[in-house]
Design a protein around this motif. Structure first.
Motif, PDB file in Angstrom:
ATOM      1  N   LEU A  25       0.731  -1.107   0.009  1.00  0.00           N
ATOM      2  CA  LEU A  25      -0.091   0.134  -0.152  1.00  0.00           C
ATOM      3  C   LEU A  25       0.923   1.716  -0.158  1.00  0.00           C
ATOM      4  O   LEU A  25       0.550   2.111  -0.716  1.00  0.00           O
ATOM      5  N   SER A 357      -3.767  -3.060  -4.645  1.00  0.00           N
ATOM      6  CA  SER A 357      -3.140  -1.732  -4.112  1.00  0.00           C
ATOM      7  C   SER A 357      -3.913  -0.801  -4.957  1.00  0.00           C
ATOM      8  O   SER A 357      -4.174   0.528  -4.109  1.00  0.00           O
ATOM      9  N   VAL A 361      -6.511   2.350  -2.765  1.00  0.00           N
ATOM     10  CA  VAL A 361      -5.323   3.859  -2.730  1.00  0.00           C
ATOM     11  C   VAL A 361      -6.739   4.623  -3.578  1.00  0.00           C
ATOM     12  O   VAL A 361      -6.583   5.640  -3.050  1.00  0.00           O
TER      13      VAL A 361
END
Length: 379
Positions: A25, A357, A361
Protein backbone atom coordinates in the motif's frame (compact mmCIF):
# COMPACT_ATOMS: atom_id res chain seq x y z
CA UNK A 1 -8.45 16.51 -0.97
CA UNK A 2 -5.88 17.95 1.40
CA UNK A 3 -2.54 18.53 -0.34
CA UNK A 4 -0.09 15.76 0.63
CA UNK A 5 -2.27 14.05 3.26
CA UNK A 6 -0.74 12.08 6.13
CA UNK A 7 -1.48 8.36 5.86
CA UNK A 8 -1.03 6.05 8.85
CA UNK A 9 -0.91 2.32 8.08
CA UNK A 10 -1.24 0.17 11.20
CA UNK A 11 0.75 -3.03 10.74
CA UNK A 12 2.39 -5.72 12.88
CA UNK A 13 5.31 -8.15 13.05
CA UNK A 14 2.97 -11.06 13.88
CA UNK A 15 3.92 -13.12 10.84
CA UNK A 16 5.19 -11.42 7.70
CA UNK A 17 1.93 -10.80 5.85
CA UNK A 18 0.68 -7.69 7.65
CA UNK A 19 3.95 -5.87 6.97
CA UNK A 20 4.04 -6.95 3.31
CA UNK A 21 0.51 -5.68 2.79
CA UNK A 22 1.41 -2.37 4.40
CA UNK A 23 4.50 -2.04 2.20
CA UNK A 24 2.47 -2.74 -0.95
CA UNK A 25 0.00 0.00 0.00
CA UNK A 26 2.83 2.40 0.81
CA UNK A 27 4.34 1.80 -2.66
CA UNK A 28 1.01 2.63 -4.29
CA UNK A 29 0.50 5.81 -2.26
CA UNK A 30 4.01 6.98 -3.14
CA UNK A 31 3.32 6.24 -6.82
CA UNK A 32 0.28 8.54 -6.56
CA UNK A 33 2.43 11.36 -5.14
CA UNK A 34 1.39 10.91 -1.50
CA UNK A 35 4.67 11.25 0.36
CA UNK A 36 3.69 11.19 4.05
CA UNK A 37 2.92 7.49 4.47
CA UNK A 38 3.85 6.02 7.86
CA UNK A 39 3.80 2.29 8.62
CA UNK A 40 3.55 1.83 12.39
CA UNK A 41 3.50 -1.36 14.42
CA UNK A 42 1.09 0.34 16.79
CA UNK A 43 0.73 -2.47 19.30
CA UNK A 44 4.52 -2.82 19.56
CA UNK A 45 4.89 0.91 20.04
CA UNK A 46 2.32 1.33 22.78
CA UNK A 47 2.84 -2.04 24.51
CA UNK A 48 6.41 -3.24 23.70
CA UNK A 49 6.58 -5.83 26.48
CA UNK A 50 3.11 -7.28 25.91
CA UNK A 51 3.74 -7.28 22.17
CA UNK A 52 7.00 -9.23 22.63
CA UNK A 53 5.30 -11.75 24.92
CA UNK A 54 2.32 -12.16 22.57
CA UNK A 55 4.56 -12.55 19.53
CA UNK A 56 6.68 -15.18 21.29
CA UNK A 57 3.51 -17.03 22.33
CA UNK A 58 2.24 -16.90 18.74
CA UNK A 59 5.48 -18.29 17.28
CA UNK A 60 6.00 -20.93 19.97
CA UNK A 61 2.39 -22.06 20.06
CA UNK A 62 2.15 -22.50 16.30
CA UNK A 63 5.33 -24.60 16.43
CA UNK A 64 4.80 -26.58 19.65
CA UNK A 65 1.16 -26.21 20.72
CA UNK A 66 -0.87 -25.42 17.60
CA UNK A 67 -4.01 -26.86 19.15
CA UNK A 68 -3.88 -24.28 21.95
CA UNK A 69 -3.51 -21.41 19.51
CA UNK A 70 -6.32 -22.79 17.36
CA UNK A 71 -8.60 -23.12 20.38
CA UNK A 72 -8.00 -19.48 21.40
CA UNK A 73 -8.53 -18.35 17.81
CA UNK A 74 -11.81 -20.23 17.51
CA UNK A 75 -13.03 -18.99 20.92
CA UNK A 76 -12.62 -15.36 19.87
CA UNK A 77 -13.53 -15.65 16.19
CA UNK A 78 -17.21 -14.77 16.63
CA UNK A 79 -16.83 -11.98 19.16
CA UNK A 80 -18.76 -8.78 18.47
CA UNK A 81 -17.33 -5.24 18.60
CA UNK A 82 -19.48 -4.24 21.56
CA UNK A 83 -18.65 -7.25 23.73
CA UNK A 84 -16.39 -6.69 26.77
CA UNK A 85 -13.51 -8.83 25.44
CA UNK A 86 -13.49 -6.98 22.12
CA UNK A 87 -13.59 -3.57 23.80
CA UNK A 88 -10.78 -4.63 26.13
CA UNK A 89 -8.52 -5.90 23.32
CA UNK A 90 -8.99 -2.73 21.28
CA UNK A 91 -8.63 -0.44 24.29
CA UNK A 92 -5.23 -1.67 25.51
CA UNK A 93 -2.77 1.21 25.37
CA UNK A 94 -5.42 3.66 24.21
CA UNK A 95 -3.75 6.60 25.94
CA UNK A 96 -0.44 5.91 24.19
CA UNK A 97 -2.28 5.42 20.91
CA UNK A 98 -3.72 8.91 21.38
CA UNK A 99 -0.17 10.23 21.86
CA UNK A 100 0.94 8.56 18.60
CA UNK A 101 -2.02 10.01 16.72
CA UNK A 102 -1.39 13.48 18.14
CA UNK A 103 2.25 13.21 17.03
CA UNK A 104 1.57 12.02 13.48
CA UNK A 105 -1.78 13.82 12.97
CA UNK A 106 -2.96 11.36 10.30
CA UNK A 107 -5.63 12.36 7.79
CA UNK A 108 -6.49 8.69 7.24
CA UNK A 109 -5.84 5.43 9.12
CA UNK A 110 -5.60 2.05 7.38
CA UNK A 111 -5.47 -1.19 9.38
CA UNK A 112 -3.67 -4.23 7.98
CA UNK A 113 -3.66 -5.81 11.45
CA UNK A 114 -6.68 -6.12 13.78
CA UNK A 115 -5.45 -3.96 16.64
CA UNK A 116 -8.18 -1.35 16.35
CA UNK A 117 -7.35 0.97 19.25
CA UNK A 118 -7.54 3.94 16.87
CA UNK A 119 -11.08 2.91 15.94
CA UNK A 120 -12.03 2.51 19.59
CA UNK A 121 -10.54 5.93 20.34
CA UNK A 122 -12.37 7.58 17.47
CA UNK A 123 -15.67 6.28 18.79
CA UNK A 124 -14.96 7.69 22.26
CA UNK A 125 -13.73 11.17 21.31
CA UNK A 126 -15.59 11.73 18.04
CA UNK A 127 -12.43 11.77 15.92
CA UNK A 128 -13.32 12.46 12.28
CA UNK A 129 -10.34 10.71 10.67
CA UNK A 130 -11.51 8.18 8.03
CA UNK A 131 -10.60 4.63 9.08
CA UNK A 132 -10.23 1.73 6.64
CA UNK A 133 -9.46 -1.95 7.15
CA UNK A 134 -7.63 -4.23 4.70
CA UNK A 135 -8.31 -7.84 5.69
CA UNK A 136 -5.28 -10.08 5.24
CA UNK A 137 -6.85 -13.54 5.52
CA UNK A 138 -9.33 -15.52 3.44
CA UNK A 139 -11.41 -16.17 6.55
CA UNK A 140 -13.10 -13.60 8.79
CA UNK A 141 -12.29 -13.17 12.49
CA UNK A 142 -14.38 -10.96 14.76
CA UNK A 143 -11.37 -8.84 15.75
CA UNK A 144 -11.40 -7.17 12.33
CA UNK A 145 -14.86 -5.65 12.79
CA UNK A 146 -15.48 -2.26 14.37
CA UNK A 147 -18.41 0.18 13.90
CA UNK A 148 -16.04 3.14 13.33
CA UNK A 149 -14.61 1.55 10.17
CA UNK A 150 -15.56 3.48 7.03
CA UNK A 151 -14.77 0.72 4.54
CA UNK A 152 -13.55 -2.90 4.60
CA UNK A 153 -11.39 -4.15 1.74
CA UNK A 154 -12.09 -7.88 1.48
CA UNK A 155 -9.81 -10.46 -0.17
CA UNK A 156 -12.64 -12.48 -1.73
CA UNK A 157 -16.37 -12.76 -2.27
CA UNK A 158 -16.57 -15.39 0.49
CA UNK A 159 -15.11 -12.93 3.04
CA UNK A 160 -17.55 -10.28 1.80
CA UNK A 161 -20.40 -12.69 2.52
CA UNK A 162 -19.02 -13.29 6.02
CA UNK A 163 -18.84 -9.52 6.62
CA UNK A 164 -22.43 -9.11 5.46
CA UNK A 165 -23.52 -11.93 7.76
CA UNK A 166 -21.80 -10.09 10.62
CA UNK A 167 -23.92 -7.02 10.00
CA UNK A 168 -21.54 -4.90 7.93
CA UNK A 169 -23.57 -2.96 5.32
CA UNK A 170 -22.79 -3.77 1.66
CA UNK A 171 -21.75 -0.18 0.85
CA UNK A 172 -18.97 -0.51 3.44
CA UNK A 173 -17.33 -3.45 1.63
CA UNK A 174 -15.14 -3.56 -1.47
CA UNK A 175 -13.78 -6.86 -2.75
CA UNK A 176 -10.30 -5.64 -3.62
CA UNK A 177 -8.13 -8.71 -3.15
CA UNK A 178 -5.04 -8.62 -0.94
CA UNK A 179 -2.32 -6.11 -1.92
CA UNK A 180 1.02 -7.59 -2.95
CA UNK A 181 4.29 -5.95 -3.92
CA UNK A 182 4.87 -4.51 -7.39
CA UNK A 183 7.62 -7.08 -8.00
CA UNK A 184 4.95 -9.73 -8.59
CA UNK A 185 3.55 -7.76 -11.54
CA UNK A 186 6.77 -7.89 -13.56
CA UNK A 187 7.59 -10.56 -16.12
CA UNK A 188 11.13 -11.81 -15.37
CA UNK A 189 13.76 -13.14 -17.74
CA UNK A 190 13.81 -16.85 -16.88
CA UNK A 191 17.28 -17.59 -18.27
CA UNK A 192 18.78 -14.69 -16.36
CA UNK A 193 17.10 -15.76 -13.11
CA UNK A 194 18.29 -19.35 -13.50
CA UNK A 195 21.87 -18.08 -13.76
CA UNK A 196 21.38 -15.71 -10.84
CA UNK A 197 20.12 -18.45 -8.51
CA UNK A 198 22.46 -21.17 -9.78
CA UNK A 199 19.66 -23.41 -11.05
CA UNK A 200 19.53 -25.80 -13.99
CA UNK A 201 17.22 -25.04 -16.93
CA UNK A 202 16.77 -28.78 -17.57
CA UNK A 203 15.37 -29.42 -14.07
CA UNK A 204 11.92 -28.72 -12.59
CA UNK A 205 11.60 -27.26 -9.11
CA UNK A 206 9.22 -27.31 -6.17
CA UNK A 207 9.52 -24.27 -3.92
CA UNK A 208 9.19 -25.34 -0.27
CA UNK A 209 8.59 -22.36 2.01
CA UNK A 210 8.64 -22.83 5.78
CA UNK A 211 7.28 -19.30 6.32
CA UNK A 212 8.97 -16.08 7.40
CA UNK A 213 9.91 -17.62 10.76
CA UNK A 214 10.51 -21.15 9.51
CA UNK A 215 7.74 -22.73 11.58
CA UNK A 216 6.41 -25.22 9.02
CA UNK A 217 6.69 -28.60 10.70
CA UNK A 218 8.43 -31.75 9.43
CA UNK A 219 10.46 -29.96 6.75
CA UNK A 220 13.00 -32.79 6.50
CA UNK A 221 10.22 -35.36 6.05
CA UNK A 222 8.62 -33.19 3.36
CA UNK A 223 11.93 -32.94 1.50
CA UNK A 224 12.31 -36.71 1.65
CA UNK A 225 8.79 -37.17 0.23
CA UNK A 226 9.48 -34.77 -2.63
CA UNK A 227 12.74 -36.49 -3.56
CA UNK A 228 11.28 -39.99 -3.26
CA UNK A 229 7.83 -39.47 -4.77
CA UNK A 230 8.62 -37.05 -7.63
CA UNK A 231 11.29 -36.02 -10.09
CA UNK A 232 11.27 -32.44 -8.81
CA UNK A 233 14.30 -30.79 -7.29
CA UNK A 234 13.44 -28.71 -4.23
CA UNK A 235 14.27 -25.13 -3.24
CA UNK A 236 13.85 -24.80 0.53
CA UNK A 237 13.22 -21.39 2.13
CA UNK A 238 13.90 -21.57 5.87
CA UNK A 239 12.87 -17.99 6.65
CA UNK A 240 14.55 -16.59 9.74
CA UNK A 241 14.95 -20.03 11.31
CA UNK A 242 18.75 -20.22 11.24
CA UNK A 243 18.81 -23.48 13.19
CA UNK A 244 16.62 -25.15 10.56
CA UNK A 245 18.78 -23.81 7.75
CA UNK A 246 22.06 -25.04 9.27
CA UNK A 247 20.56 -28.45 9.98
CA UNK A 248 19.28 -28.88 6.42
CA UNK A 249 22.52 -27.61 4.89
CA UNK A 250 24.43 -30.23 6.88
CA UNK A 251 22.06 -33.02 5.84
CA UNK A 252 21.94 -32.13 2.14
CA UNK A 253 25.33 -30.59 1.43
CA UNK A 254 26.14 -33.26 -1.17
CA UNK A 255 22.67 -33.53 -2.73
CA UNK A 256 22.42 -31.42 -5.90
CA UNK A 257 18.61 -31.82 -5.93
CA UNK A 258 18.22 -29.78 -2.73
CA UNK A 259 18.85 -26.03 -2.58
CA UNK A 260 18.68 -24.41 0.86
CA UNK A 261 18.11 -20.70 1.50
CA UNK A 262 17.20 -18.53 4.47
CA UNK A 263 14.85 -15.56 4.40
CA UNK A 264 14.59 -13.90 0.99
CA UNK A 265 12.80 -10.90 -0.46
CA UNK A 266 13.21 -12.45 -3.91
CA UNK A 267 10.51 -15.07 -3.55
CA UNK A 268 8.80 -13.65 -6.65
CA UNK A 269 11.83 -14.73 -8.69
CA UNK A 270 11.89 -18.22 -7.19
CA UNK A 271 8.14 -18.60 -7.73
CA UNK A 272 8.57 -17.75 -11.41
CA UNK A 273 11.16 -20.56 -11.71
CA UNK A 274 9.07 -23.20 -9.91
CA UNK A 275 6.42 -25.69 -10.96
CA UNK A 276 4.65 -25.52 -7.62
CA UNK A 277 4.75 -24.08 -4.12
CA UNK A 278 4.56 -26.24 -1.00
CA UNK A 279 3.93 -24.10 2.06
CA UNK A 280 1.88 -23.18 5.11
CA UNK A 281 -1.43 -21.39 4.60
CA UNK A 282 -0.35 -17.78 5.08
CA UNK A 283 -2.70 -15.63 3.02
CA UNK A 284 -0.07 -13.25 1.62
CA UNK A 285 2.20 -16.01 0.32
CA UNK A 286 -0.82 -17.74 -1.22
CA UNK A 287 -1.93 -14.49 -2.88
CA UNK A 288 1.58 -13.99 -4.26
CA UNK A 289 1.45 -17.50 -5.75
CA UNK A 290 -1.97 -16.82 -7.28
CA UNK A 291 -0.51 -13.78 -9.07
CA UNK A 292 1.99 -16.12 -10.73
CA UNK A 293 -0.61 -18.84 -11.48
CA UNK A 294 1.65 -21.09 -9.42
CA UNK A 295 -0.08 -24.25 -8.11
CA UNK A 296 0.02 -24.50 -4.31
CA UNK A 297 0.05 -27.45 -1.94
CA UNK A 298 -0.64 -26.52 1.68
CA UNK A 299 0.67 -29.24 3.97
CA UNK A 300 -1.07 -29.89 7.30
CA UNK A 301 -2.39 -26.36 7.89
CA UNK A 302 -2.02 -25.00 11.41
CA UNK A 303 -5.18 -24.46 13.49
CA UNK A 304 -6.48 -20.90 13.46
CA UNK A 305 -6.53 -18.55 10.49
CA UNK A 306 -4.28 -20.83 8.40
CA UNK A 307 -6.68 -23.75 8.73
CA UNK A 308 -9.47 -21.33 7.81
CA UNK A 309 -7.54 -20.09 4.78
CA UNK A 310 -6.85 -23.65 3.65
CA UNK A 311 -10.45 -24.75 4.10
CA UNK A 312 -11.82 -21.73 2.26
CA UNK A 313 -9.38 -21.85 -0.65
CA UNK A 314 -9.58 -25.63 -1.02
CA UNK A 315 -13.36 -25.27 -1.16
CA UNK A 316 -12.91 -22.78 -3.99
CA UNK A 317 -10.52 -25.25 -5.70
CA UNK A 318 -7.71 -22.67 -5.66
CA UNK A 319 -5.19 -24.79 -3.73
CA UNK A 320 -4.47 -28.39 -2.82
CA UNK A 321 -4.44 -29.25 0.89
CA UNK A 322 -2.56 -32.35 2.03
CA UNK A 323 -3.08 -33.72 5.53
CA UNK A 324 -0.67 -36.66 5.28
CA UNK A 325 2.29 -37.88 3.23
CA UNK A 326 0.15 -40.01 0.89
CA UNK A 327 -1.97 -37.01 -0.10
CA UNK A 328 1.20 -34.95 -0.50
CA UNK A 329 2.68 -37.58 -2.82
CA UNK A 330 -0.55 -37.69 -4.87
CA UNK A 331 -0.59 -33.91 -5.33
CA UNK A 332 3.10 -33.86 -6.26
CA UNK A 333 2.31 -36.44 -8.92
CA UNK A 334 -0.53 -34.23 -10.24
CA UNK A 335 1.83 -31.26 -10.47
CA UNK A 336 4.44 -33.36 -12.20
CA UNK A 337 2.09 -34.47 -14.97
CA UNK A 338 0.13 -31.17 -14.96
CA UNK A 339 -3.07 -33.17 -14.65
CA UNK A 340 -6.31 -31.28 -14.17
CA UNK A 341 -4.75 -27.96 -13.27
CA UNK A 342 -7.04 -25.88 -15.51
CA UNK A 343 -9.76 -25.57 -12.84
CA UNK A 344 -7.22 -24.62 -10.18
CA UNK A 345 -5.64 -21.99 -12.41
CA UNK A 346 -9.05 -20.46 -13.16
CA UNK A 347 -9.77 -20.24 -9.43
CA UNK A 348 -6.36 -18.70 -8.75
CA UNK A 349 -6.94 -16.16 -11.49
CA UNK A 350 -10.31 -15.21 -9.98
CA UNK A 351 -8.65 -14.58 -6.59
CA UNK A 352 -5.63 -12.76 -8.00
CA UNK A 353 -6.36 -9.06 -8.26
CA UNK A 354 -3.01 -7.56 -9.23
CA UNK A 355 -4.42 -4.03 -9.06
CA UNK A 356 -5.54 -4.49 -5.46
CA UNK A 357 -3.24 -1.81 -4.02
CA UNK A 358 -4.28 0.71 -6.67
CA UNK A 359 -7.98 0.00 -6.07
CA UNK A 360 -7.61 0.53 -2.32
CA UNK A 361 -5.49 3.68 -2.66
CA UNK A 362 -7.94 5.18 -5.18
CA UNK A 363 -10.93 4.58 -2.89
CA UNK A 364 -9.07 5.99 0.12
CA UNK A 365 -8.03 9.12 -1.78
CA UNK A 366 -11.55 9.57 -3.14
CA UNK A 367 -12.92 9.34 0.39
CA UNK A 368 -10.38 11.88 1.58
CA UNK A 369 -11.33 14.24 -1.23
CA UNK A 370 -15.00 13.98 -0.29
CA UNK A 371 -14.16 14.49 3.39
CA UNK A 372 -12.28 17.72 2.67
CA UNK A 373 -14.88 19.25 0.33
CA UNK A 374 -16.16 22.42 2.04
CA UNK A 375 -19.78 22.04 3.07
CA UNK A 376 -22.26 24.55 1.61
CA UNK A 377 -23.81 26.70 4.32
CA UNK A 378 -27.55 27.27 3.84
CA UNK A 379 -28.89 30.46 5.34
Amino acid sequence: MKINPVVLIVSSAFGDGHAKTAQALQQSFLARGVEQVFIVDLFAEVHPFLNAVSRTFYLKSTAYAPGLYGMLYDMTSRMKPGQPLSRFLHSMGKRKVEEVLNRLKPDVIIHTFPYLAASELSEKVGMQVPIFTVLTDYVLHGRWIHPSTWKYFAPSDSVKEALLASGVPPQAITVSGIPIREAFQKIPDRAELLRKHGLNASRRYILLSAGAYGVLGNVQRIIRTILKQSEFDVIVLCGNNHKLRLNLERRHQWNDRVHIQGYTDQIHELMSLSSGLLTKAGAITLTEAFSQSLPVIVYRPLPGQEKGNARSLSGQKAIYTAYNEKQLADYLHQLQIKNGQEEVQLSMHALSRKESSQVIVSEVLDALEAAFVPQTVHR
